[in-house]
Each structure stands twice: as C-alpha cells, then as structure tokens.
Design an enzyme around this catalytic site. Structure first.
Site, PDB file in Angstrom:
ATOM      1  N   ASP A   8       0.880  -1.163   0.000  1.00  0.00           N
ATOM      2  CA  ASP A   8       0.000   0.000   0.000  1.00  0.00           C
ATOM      3  C   ASP A   8       0.929   1.226   0.000  1.00  0.00           C
ATOM      4  OD1 ASP A   8      -2.334   1.644   0.450  1.00  0.00           O
ATOM      5  OD2 ASP A   8      -1.706   1.775   2.546  1.00  0.00           O
ATOM      6  N   LEU A   9       0.403   2.392  -0.323  1.00  0.00           N
ATOM      7  CA  LEU A   9       1.258   3.588  -0.385  1.00  0.00           C
ATOM      8  C   LEU A   9       1.120   4.477   0.866  1.00  0.00           C
ATOM      9  CD1 LEU A   9       3.115   5.499  -2.124  1.00  0.00           C
ATOM     10  CD2 LEU A   9       1.001   6.603  -2.855  1.00  0.00           C
ATOM     11  N   ASP A  10      -0.054   5.103   0.979  1.00  0.00           N
ATOM     12  CA  ASP A  10      -0.267   6.077   2.053  1.00  0.00           C
ATOM     13  C   ASP A  10      -0.223   5.396   3.415  1.00  0.00           C
ATOM     14  OD1 ASP A  10      -0.763   8.312   0.298  1.00  0.00           O
ATOM     15  OD2 ASP A  10      -2.746   7.485  -0.113  1.00  0.00           O
ATOM     16  N   THR A  16       1.646  10.145   4.107  1.00  0.00           N
ATOM     17  CA  THR A  16       0.813  11.167   3.465  1.00  0.00           C
ATOM     18  C   THR A  16      -0.527  11.352   4.169  1.00  0.00           C
ATOM     19  OG1 THR A  16       0.492   9.371   1.930  1.00  0.00           O
ATOM     20  CG2 THR A  16       1.665  11.282   1.092  1.00  0.00           C
ATOM     21  N   LYS A  44      -8.524   6.300   6.282  1.00  0.00           N
ATOM     22  CA  LYS A  44      -7.380   5.516   5.789  1.00  0.00           C
ATOM     23  C   LYS A  44      -7.836   4.381   4.878  1.00  0.00           C
ATOM     24  CE  LYS A  44      -4.112   6.718   9.363  1.00  0.00           C
ATOM     25  NZ  LYS A  44      -3.302   6.300  10.509  1.00  0.00           N
ATOM     26  N   SER A 113      -2.781   0.582  -4.232  1.00  0.00           N
ATOM     27  CA  SER A 113      -3.226   1.752  -3.466  1.00  0.00           C
ATOM     28  C   SER A 113      -4.583   2.254  -3.941  1.00  0.00           C
ATOM     29  CB  SER A 113      -2.185   2.871  -3.622  1.00  0.00           C
ATOM     30  OG  SER A 113      -2.687   4.100  -3.182  1.00  0.00           O
ATOM     31  N   ALA A 114      -5.333   2.872  -3.026  1.00  0.00           N
ATOM     32  CA  ALA A 114      -6.617   3.484  -3.392  1.00  0.00           C
ATOM     33  C   ALA A 114      -6.420   4.862  -4.011  1.00  0.00           C
ATOM     34  CB  ALA A 114      -7.494   3.613  -2.148  1.00  0.00           C
ATOM     35  N   LYS A 144     -11.157  -1.031  -1.470  1.00  0.00           N
ATOM     36  CA  LYS A 144     -10.869  -1.898  -0.322  1.00  0.00           C
ATOM     37  C   LYS A 144     -12.006  -1.697   0.684  1.00  0.00           C
ATOM     38  CE  LYS A 144      -5.923  -0.849  -0.883  1.00  0.00           C
ATOM     39  NZ  LYS A 144      -4.750  -0.142  -0.358  1.00  0.00           N
ATOM     40  N   GLU A 168       0.018  -3.345   4.696  1.00  0.00           N
ATOM     41  CA  GLU A 168      -1.121  -2.423   4.797  1.00  0.00           C
ATOM     42  C   GLU A 168      -1.194  -1.718   6.156  1.00  0.00           C
ATOM     43  OE1 GLU A 168      -3.711  -0.857   3.862  1.00  0.00           O
ATOM     44  OE2 GLU A 168      -3.939  -1.487   1.808  1.00  0.00           O
ATOM     45  N   ASP A 169      -1.633  -0.461   6.148  1.00  0.00           N
ATOM     46  CA  ASP A 169      -1.816   0.265   7.413  1.00  0.00           C
ATOM     47  C   ASP A 169      -3.294   0.514   7.719  1.00  0.00           C
ATOM     48  OD1 ASP A 169      -2.191   2.202   5.337  1.00  0.00           O
ATOM     49  OD2 ASP A 169      -2.057   3.749   6.879  1.00  0.00           O
TER      50      ASP A 169
HETATM   51  C1  BG6 Z   1      -5.647   6.054   0.306  1.00  0.00           C
HETATM   52  C2  BG6 Z   1      -5.634   6.903   1.555  1.00  0.00           C
HETATM   53  O1  BG6 Z   1      -4.392   5.473   0.106  1.00  0.00           O
HETATM   54  O2  BG6 Z   1      -5.961   6.852  -0.831  1.00  0.00           O
HETATM   55  C3  BG6 Z   1      -6.971   7.613   1.711  1.00  0.00           C
HETATM   56  O3  BG6 Z   1      -5.384   6.082   2.683  1.00  0.00           O
HETATM   57  C4  BG6 Z   1      -7.261   8.419   0.455  1.00  0.00           C
HETATM   58  O4  BG6 Z   1      -6.928   8.432   2.847  1.00  0.00           O
HETATM   59  C5  BG6 Z   1      -7.229   7.501  -0.759  1.00  0.00           C
HETATM   60  O5  BG6 Z   1      -8.525   9.038   0.552  1.00  0.00           O
HETATM   61  C6  BG6 Z   1      -7.482   8.252  -2.076  1.00  0.00           C
HETATM   62  O6  BG6 Z   1      -6.413   9.113  -2.323  1.00  0.00           O
HETATM   63  P1  BG6 Z   1      -6.362  10.217  -3.446  1.00  0.00           P
HETATM   64  O7  BG6 Z   1      -4.913  10.607  -3.503  1.00  0.00           O
HETATM   65  O8  BG6 Z   1      -6.822   9.595  -4.720  1.00  0.00           O
HETATM   66  O9  BG6 Z   1      -7.256  11.327  -3.011  1.00  0.00           O
HETATM   67 MG    MG Z   2      -2.721   3.197   3.563  1.00  0.00          MG
END
Ligand code: BG6
Ligand code: MG
Length: 217
Positions: A8-10, A16, A44, A113-114, A144, A168-169
């Site tokens: 996962d990224l964030d 972030t 998250k 990542s989302a 997710k 994953e967090d």
């Molecule tokens: C996820 C974050 O990775 O991405 C969420 O944990 C965030 O908090 C989601 O809303 C969507 O991100 P973005 O950058 O497309 O607004």
């Molecule tokens: Mg995350």
C-alpha cells in the site's frame, strides 16, 4: 513457488495521511465544522469520494452534486500542494531496506493503493524504479475491503494470489488482502490491525530474515 510483494502507499511507504488530513480539515473549516485526527482514522484506505461523503456526514452538510464535485477538486488541489514539496526524506523508515532486499532477490513488487495520486508520489520520493507494476485508484472500480486492487496487482505480477504478501496500514486494506487469500502484514497499531496475519509497528521492526522466510514459505 514464485512470490510477489504488494505495498500500500499512504501510511506504508510515505506518511501522506497527515497531508490528506490537513486538506480535509481545511475543507471542514471552510464549511464551518471541526474534523479531528481521530476522525481522520476513518479515512485511511478509503477512496476520495467516500472520504468526502463521510466528511459531509460528520459536518451534517447537505451538498448538491455540483458542490460535491467542486469540493472533490478543491480538496485534491490542496493535497497536491503538499505532495509537490515531497522528497525522499518523507519515505518511512526502513522501507527502502525492504524494497532493496526484494529487488536483489528478484522478487516482483507491486503497488496496491486506493490513491489516484500514487504514481507522482512515488516519482517525487524516488521509489518508482522499484515497482514492477502500479495498481491504484485509477485502475479499480471496487474499493478496499474488496480485494480487486490486490488481485489485479497479483495478475500483473504474474503471481498466484495465494503467493502474495501485502503490507497495509488500514483495516480495509488488511481485509482486502485477507479476502484475496494473501498474507496480510499490518503496519501500525496491532490493536486496530488485529485481522492481519503478522503485525509490526513499522518497517524498522521487520528483519530481512523475516522477509526471506516469507519468500521461502
Ligand atoms: C488512500 C488513503 O491510500 O488513498 C486515503 O489512505 C485516500 O486516505 C485515498 O482518501 C485516495 O487518495 P487520493 O490521492 O486519490 O485522493
Ligand atoms: Mg494506507
């Protein structure tokens, strides 16, 4: 058996979540209500659209479609201002150590990542070259805890889902990994991420011998 590792990224690779929080908080203030760090936990792993829906619920705000679309854009513009300034110093501790170990062992690596901002963030912090494939909010239709993002990542790596490991967090992310029948590794609070197969506070707790065990299993 060929293994694949999915990150996962964030909150896993970079912190972030604090920038998402500041951008959502600014919008909440503009709309006249508070948005706390604790409420930010609900965001998250959750898509931008769903985050805005939750935020408007918190503030009891009814929005027209036009307002909703406008706030989606302004929140992202504010978020991108933070992202613009990011560099390698914002990579979470010991993440490069694990990526480097996998690379040296020829293990394919994916991002799952989302976020729709995943690729520019990886570029900014200089980690893009480690990733064999990127699956993000631009490539999936189901958020997710649906396993779609991780199943697509496994497919693009050419690895069976059951041979993938996911870091994953977010609770929704751990659930998505479990639903994909992958090995879930929770990064963060083990009380919150109790559904993960393994738990670590952060990557400084993960040894290369543990990674080696996952590769050999
Ligand atoms: C996820 C974050 O990775 O991405 C969420 O944990 C965030 O908090 C989601 O809303 C969507 O991100 P973005 O950058 O497309 O607004
Ligand atoms: Mg995350």
């Amino acid at each position: 058996m060929k293994k694949g590792f999915i990150f996962d990224l964030d909150g896993v690779i970079v912190d972030t979540a604090k920038y998402h929080y500041l951008a959502w908080q600014k919008l909440a203030h503009e709309l006249g209500f508070e948005f706390t760090k604790q409420q930010n936990e609900l965001f998250k792993g959750v898509s931008r659209k769903r985050c805005l829906e939750i935020l408007l619920d918190i503030g009891n705000v009814n929005a027209t479609q036009q307002q909703f679309d406008h706030w989606m854009i302004t929140k992202n513009e504010d978020y991108l201002e933070y992202i613009e300034k990011m560099d390698a110093s914002e990579i979470l501790p010991d993440v490069p150590k694990v990526l480097e170990y996998l690379k040296q062992n020829d293990i394919p690596i994916a991002l799952g990542s989302a976020s729709k901002n995943a690729q520019p963030i990886l570029e900014k912090v200089g980690l893009l070259p480690y990733f064999n494939t990127i699956v993000d909010g631009n490539n999936v239709t189901k958020a997710k805890p649906d396993p779609e993002v991780f199943l697509l990542a496994a497919k693009q790596l050419g690895v069976n889902a059951s041979n993938c490991v996911v870091f994953e967090d977010a609770v929704a992310g751990v659930q998505a990994a479990n639903a994909a029948k992958m090995v879930s590794i929770g990064i963060g609070d083990d009380n919150i991420l109790s559904e993960a197969k393994f738990n670590f506070a952060d990557f400084t707790e993960i040894s290369t011998s543990f990674i080696q065990q996952l590769i050999e299993k």
